[in-house]
Design an enzyme around this catalytic site. Structure first.
Site, PDB file in Angstrom:
ATOM      1  N   ASN A  53       0.829  -1.206   0.000  1.00 47.48           N
ATOM      2  CA  ASN A  53       0.000   0.000   0.000  1.00 47.48           C
ATOM      3  C   ASN A  53       0.864   1.256   0.000  1.00 47.48           C
ATOM      4  O   ASN A  53       1.930   1.290   0.609  1.00 47.48           O
ATOM      5  CB  ASN A  53      -0.939  -0.005   1.207  1.00 47.48           C
ATOM      6  CG  ASN A  53      -1.883  -1.193   1.170  1.00 47.48           C
ATOM      7  OD1 ASN A  53      -2.041  -1.817   0.118  1.00 47.48           O
ATOM      8  ND2 ASN A  53      -2.491  -1.520   2.286  1.00 47.48           N
ATOM      9  N   HIS A  86       5.871  -0.573  -2.739  1.00 48.44           N
ATOM     10  CA  HIS A  86       5.412   0.176  -3.919  1.00 48.44           C
ATOM     11  C   HIS A  86       5.450   1.687  -3.709  1.00 48.44           C
ATOM     12  O   HIS A  86       4.746   2.424  -4.387  1.00 48.44           O
ATOM     13  CB  HIS A  86       3.989  -0.284  -4.316  1.00 48.44           C
ATOM     14  CG  HIS A  86       3.935  -1.706  -4.804  1.00 48.44           C
ATOM     15  ND1 HIS A  86       2.764  -2.429  -4.911  1.00 48.44           N
ATOM     16  CD2 HIS A  86       4.919  -2.535  -5.236  1.00 48.44           C
ATOM     17  CE1 HIS A  86       3.030  -3.642  -5.369  1.00 48.44           C
ATOM     18  NE2 HIS A  86       4.331  -3.738  -5.568  1.00 48.44           N
ATOM     19  N   CYS A 130      10.118  19.906 -12.144  1.00 48.51           N
ATOM     20  CA  CYS A 130      11.222  19.734 -11.193  1.00 48.51           C
ATOM     21  C   CYS A 130      12.012  21.039 -11.111  1.00 48.51           C
ATOM     22  O   CYS A 130      12.423  21.578 -12.149  1.00 48.51           O
ATOM     23  CB  CYS A 130      12.119  18.600 -11.678  1.00 48.51           C
ATOM     24  SG  CYS A 130      13.639  18.434 -10.732  1.00 48.51           S
ATOM     25  N   CYS A 159      15.756  20.283 -12.750  1.00 48.07           N
ATOM     26  CA  CYS A 159      16.037  19.978 -14.168  1.00 48.07           C
ATOM     27  C   CYS A 159      14.882  20.355 -15.096  1.00 48.07           C
ATOM     28  O   CYS A 159      15.014  20.227 -16.311  1.00 48.07           O
ATOM     29  CB  CYS A 159      16.377  18.495 -14.315  1.00 48.07           C
ATOM     30  SG  CYS A 159      14.941  17.412 -14.211  1.00 48.07           S
TER      31      CYS A 159
HETATM   32  C1  BJW Z   1     -10.062  -7.458   1.511  1.00 45.01           C
HETATM   33  C2  BJW Z   1     -11.011  -6.617   2.094  1.00 45.01           C
HETATM   34  C3  BJW Z   1     -11.046  -6.570   3.502  1.00 45.01           C
HETATM   35  C4  BJW Z   1     -11.216  -6.431  -0.030  1.00 45.01           C
HETATM   36  N1  BJW Z   1     -10.181  -7.331   4.207  1.00 45.01           N
HETATM   37  N2  BJW Z   1      -9.216  -8.199   2.226  1.00 45.01           N
HETATM   38  C5  BJW Z   1       5.589 -12.422 -13.074  1.00 45.01           C
HETATM   39  C6  BJW Z   1       4.493 -12.999 -13.678  1.00 45.01           C
HETATM   40  C7  BJW Z   1       3.577 -12.191 -14.369  1.00 45.01           C
HETATM   41  C8  BJW Z   1       3.746 -10.824 -14.471  1.00 45.01           C
HETATM   42  C9  BJW Z   1       4.848 -10.265 -13.879  1.00 45.01           C
HETATM   43  C10 BJW Z   1       5.746 -11.062 -13.193  1.00 45.01           C
HETATM   44  N3  BJW Z   1       6.698 -10.250 -12.688  1.00 45.01           N
HETATM   45  C11 BJW Z   1       6.424  -8.978 -13.041  1.00 45.01           C
HETATM   46  C12 BJW Z   1       5.299  -8.947 -13.773  1.00 45.01           C
HETATM   47  C13 BJW Z   1       4.669  -7.721 -14.341  1.00 45.01           C
HETATM   48  C14 BJW Z   1       3.871  -6.923 -13.335  1.00 45.01           C
HETATM   49  C15 BJW Z   1       2.760  -7.814 -12.810  1.00 45.01           C
HETATM   50  O1  BJW Z   1       2.830  -8.409 -11.761  1.00 45.01           O
HETATM   51  N4  BJW Z   1       1.658  -7.854 -13.537  1.00 45.01           N
HETATM   52  C16 BJW Z   1       0.516  -8.645 -13.119  1.00 45.01           C
HETATM   53  C17 BJW Z   1      -0.738  -7.788 -13.225  1.00 45.01           C
HETATM   54  C18 BJW Z   1       0.456  -9.905 -13.934  1.00 45.01           C
HETATM   55  N5  BJW Z   1       4.724  -6.428 -12.264  1.00 45.01           N
HETATM   56  C19 BJW Z   1       5.409  -5.295 -12.391  1.00 45.01           C
HETATM   57  O2  BJW Z   1       5.373  -4.641 -13.420  1.00 45.01           O
HETATM   58  C20 BJW Z   1       6.291  -4.885 -11.237  1.00 45.01           C
HETATM   59  N6  BJW Z   1       7.581  -4.537 -11.715  1.00 45.01           N
HETATM   60  C21 BJW Z   1       8.443  -5.446 -12.118  1.00 45.01           C
HETATM   61  O3  BJW Z   1       8.262  -6.635 -12.005  1.00 45.01           O
HETATM   62  O4  BJW Z   1       9.577  -4.903 -12.643  1.00 45.01           O
HETATM   63  C22 BJW Z   1      10.564  -5.739 -13.231  1.00 45.01           C
HETATM   64  C23 BJW Z   1      11.708  -4.827 -13.606  1.00 45.01           C
HETATM   65  C24 BJW Z   1      12.981  -5.154 -13.166  1.00 45.01           C
HETATM   66  C25 BJW Z   1      14.051  -4.318 -13.500  1.00 45.01           C
HETATM   67  C26 BJW Z   1      13.835  -3.158 -14.255  1.00 45.01           C
HETATM   68  C27 BJW Z   1      12.570  -2.839 -14.678  1.00 45.01           C
HETATM   69  C28 BJW Z   1      11.481  -3.671 -14.331  1.00 45.01           C
HETATM   70  C29 BJW Z   1       5.782  -3.590 -10.597  1.00 45.01           C
HETATM   71  C30 BJW Z   1       4.476  -3.768  -9.915  1.00 45.01           C
HETATM   72  C31 BJW Z   1       4.036  -2.415  -9.343  1.00 45.01           C
HETATM   73  C32 BJW Z   1       2.600  -2.434  -8.866  1.00 45.01           C
HETATM   74  N7  BJW Z   1       2.162  -1.097  -8.667  1.00 45.01           N
HETATM   75  C33 BJW Z   1       0.790  -0.886  -8.197  1.00 45.01           C
HETATM   76  C34 BJW Z   1       0.474   0.633  -8.284  1.00 45.01           C
HETATM   77  C35 BJW Z   1       1.144   1.358  -7.129  1.00 45.01           C
HETATM   78  C36 BJW Z   1       0.829   2.810  -7.149  1.00 45.01           C
HETATM   79  C37 BJW Z   1      -0.639   3.090  -6.958  1.00 45.01           C
HETATM   80  O5  BJW Z   1      -1.235   2.736  -5.908  1.00 45.01           O
HETATM   81  O6  BJW Z   1      -1.222   3.713  -7.853  1.00 45.01           O
HETATM   82  O7  BJW Z   1       0.632  -1.377  -6.874  1.00 45.01           O
HETATM   83  S1  BJW Z   1      -0.415  -1.829  -9.124  1.00 45.01           S
HETATM   84  C38 BJW Z   1      -1.453  -2.196  -7.739  1.00 45.01           C
HETATM   85  O8  BJW Z   1      -1.458  -3.611  -7.483  1.00 45.01           O
HETATM   86  C39 BJW Z   1      -0.778  -1.524  -6.542  1.00 45.01           C
HETATM   87  C40 BJW Z   1      -0.957  -2.562  -5.480  1.00 45.01           C
HETATM   88  O9  BJW Z   1       0.002  -2.394  -4.462  1.00 45.01           O
HETATM   89  C41 BJW Z   1      -0.789  -3.853  -6.247  1.00 45.01           C
HETATM   90  C42 BJW Z   1      -1.366  -5.050  -5.570  1.00 45.01           C
HETATM   91  O10 BJW Z   1      -2.735  -4.919  -5.418  1.00 45.01           O
HETATM   92  P1  BJW Z   1      -3.439  -5.456  -4.097  1.00 45.01           P
HETATM   93  O11 BJW Z   1      -2.906  -4.730  -2.932  1.00 45.01           O
HETATM   94  O12 BJW Z   1      -3.360  -6.927  -4.062  1.00 45.01           O
HETATM   95  O13 BJW Z   1      -4.932  -4.926  -4.304  1.00 45.01           O
HETATM   96  P2  BJW Z   1      -6.106  -5.523  -5.179  1.00 45.01           P
HETATM   97  O14 BJW Z   1      -7.048  -4.410  -5.413  1.00 45.01           O
HETATM   98  O15 BJW Z   1      -5.609  -6.266  -6.347  1.00 45.01           O
HETATM   99  O16 BJW Z   1      -6.774  -6.617  -4.229  1.00 45.01           O
HETATM  100  C43 BJW Z   1      -7.417  -6.258  -3.048  1.00 45.01           C
HETATM  101  C44 BJW Z   1      -7.738  -7.532  -2.307  1.00 45.01           C
HETATM  102  O17 BJW Z   1      -8.296  -7.174  -1.047  1.00 45.01           O
HETATM  103  C45 BJW Z   1      -8.767  -8.422  -3.003  1.00 45.01           C
HETATM  104  O18 BJW Z   1      -8.281  -9.756  -3.022  1.00 45.01           O
HETATM  105  C46 BJW Z   1     -10.002  -8.305  -2.103  1.00 45.01           C
HETATM  106  O19 BJW Z   1     -10.772  -9.516  -2.036  1.00 45.01           O
HETATM  107  C47 BJW Z   1      -9.371  -8.023  -0.775  1.00 45.01           C
HETATM  108  N8  BJW Z   1     -10.218  -7.323   0.181  1.00 45.01           N
HETATM  109  N9  BJW Z   1     -11.707  -5.997   1.126  1.00 45.01           N
HETATM  110  C48 BJW Z   1      -9.288  -8.120   3.554  1.00 45.01           C
HETATM  111  N10 BJW Z   1     -11.920  -5.791   4.162  1.00 45.01           N
END
Ligand code: BJW
Length: 251
Positions: free
Chosen positions: A102, A119, A147, A150
């Site tokens: 988060n 993140h 910025c 720059c």
């Molecule tokens: C409840 C509830 C309650 C509801 N109690 N629960 C391997 C395989 C496939 C793909 C990839 C891989 N490795 C990398 C990738 C690509 C990509 C990726 O994973 N894509 C997938 C979609 C397939 N990953 C990336 O691009 C990452 N970077 C990377 O790997 O870089 C490699 C690299 C290396 C060197 C140089 C260059 C690159 C980066 C990922 C960044 C994610 N960023 C975000 C945005 C952050 C900023 C923002 O907030 O705007 O992060 S995306 C978004 O998803 C955010 C979150 O932190 C993240 C995870 O989401 P989260 O927290 O799980 O939320 P939700 O909404 O998905 O789920 C909520 C859950 O809560 C649900 O399950 C509900 O049921 C539950 N819930 N109420 C408890 N009361």
């Protein structure tokens, strides 16, 4: 779902507890999860299409304004019982690591002391060009602002899709996952990597893995315990049951 006694027994003798949180932990504070449908002004946009460097370069004003709106929302909400239970759990275990995906800072506002932010944080701003944090900039009316060093575009200091996670934080999170006795995965859809790989890494290294989520995720079937319920109910219940029984020999 009430935490099973077998899990409480395990936690009573646990020295090293690692917790990974996702957007679901903040849902009960009123912060929409990432995969919730957006509302109001943003109803026509998918977060996945806004949180990328390409989206920012295509339309920096739109992406800046989306984050400004979210920053404003986060400033008005409060930590909920899930955040508060984790603050208390930090005091119960000799080694406790809280890893969060988060960007809302609610764990810190609740009082958690050691939080690994995988993140980034929505309240910080950085230069898109130089990738360095910027704290002040002149108000020129530009959206996004520029910025002061720059002239590059400013952006939120969060990790977008296709961007690397901060190395120090990812290393610390990986270490805490590979060395813990119990791993809790709370309120995350387990879809976004590399964070989504941490519960499996902990499991393969021998930890007991627990998932807390009202909905099933791709990880649910692998978890030793899957507690289907909201974090704001299940975590305080877990805490109350732990407090009701003395710790075992893990101390
Ligand atoms: C409840 C509830 C309650 C509801 N109690 N629960 C391997 C395989 C496939 C793909 C990839 C891989 N490795 C990398 C990738 C690509 C990509 C990726 O994973 N894509 C997938 C979609 C397939 N990953 C990336 O691009 C990452 N970077 C990377 O790997 O870089 C490699 C690299 C290396 C060197 C140089 C260059 C690159 C980066 C990922 C960044 C994610 N960023 C975000 C945005 C952050 C900023 C923002 O907030 O705007 O992060 S995306 C978004 O998803 C955010 C979150 O932190 C993240 C995870 O989401 P989260 O927290 O799980 O939320 P939700 O909404 O998905 O789920 C909520 C859950 O809560 C649900 O399950 C509900 O049921 C539950 N819930 N109420 C408890 N009361």
């Amino acid at each position: 779902m009430k935490p099973p006694v077998a899990l409480i027994d395990k936690l009573r003798s646990t020295r090293r507890l690692t917790v990974l949180t996702g957007a679901g932990v903040s849902a009960e504070s009123g912060v929409p999860t990432f995969r919730d449908a957006q509302t109001g002004l943003w109803a026509n946009f998918k977060p996945e299409d806004l949180a990328t460097p390409r989206a920012f370069l295509r339309n920096p004003k739109l992406v800046w304004e989306w984050y400004a709106w979210r920053r404003g929302l986060v400033a008005t909400v409060q930590p909920n019982p899930a955040h508060l239970a984790l603050v208390e759990m930090e005091k119960l275990f000799p080694e406790f690591t809280l890893i969060t995906q988060n960007v809302d800072g609610l764990h810190q506002r609740a009082g958690s002391r050691n939080v690994i932010e995988l993140h980034g944080n929505i309240t910080r701003t950085k230069c898109f060009q130089e990738n360095t944090v910027v704290t002040d900039w002149p108000d020129t009316g530009d959206v996004p602002p520029k910025c002061p060093r720059c002239g590059g575009l400013l952006r939120p200091d969060v990790v977008w899709f296709e961007e690397a996670l901060p190395e120090k934080e990812l290393n610390a999170a990986t270490h805490a996952s590979l060395t813990c006795d119990v791993f809790l995965s709370v309120g995350t859809s387990s879809l976004v990597y590399p964070a989504a790989g941490l519960p499996g890494a902990a499991l393969n290294a021998g930890a007991t893995v627990v998932e807390i989520n009202p909905q099933p995720t791709p990880f649910t079937d692998r978890a030793h315990f899957a507690l289907a319920g909201p974090a704001g109910i299940v975590l305080p219940e877990l805490l109350a049951m732990l407090r009701a029984t003395p710790r075992g020999d893990g101390e």
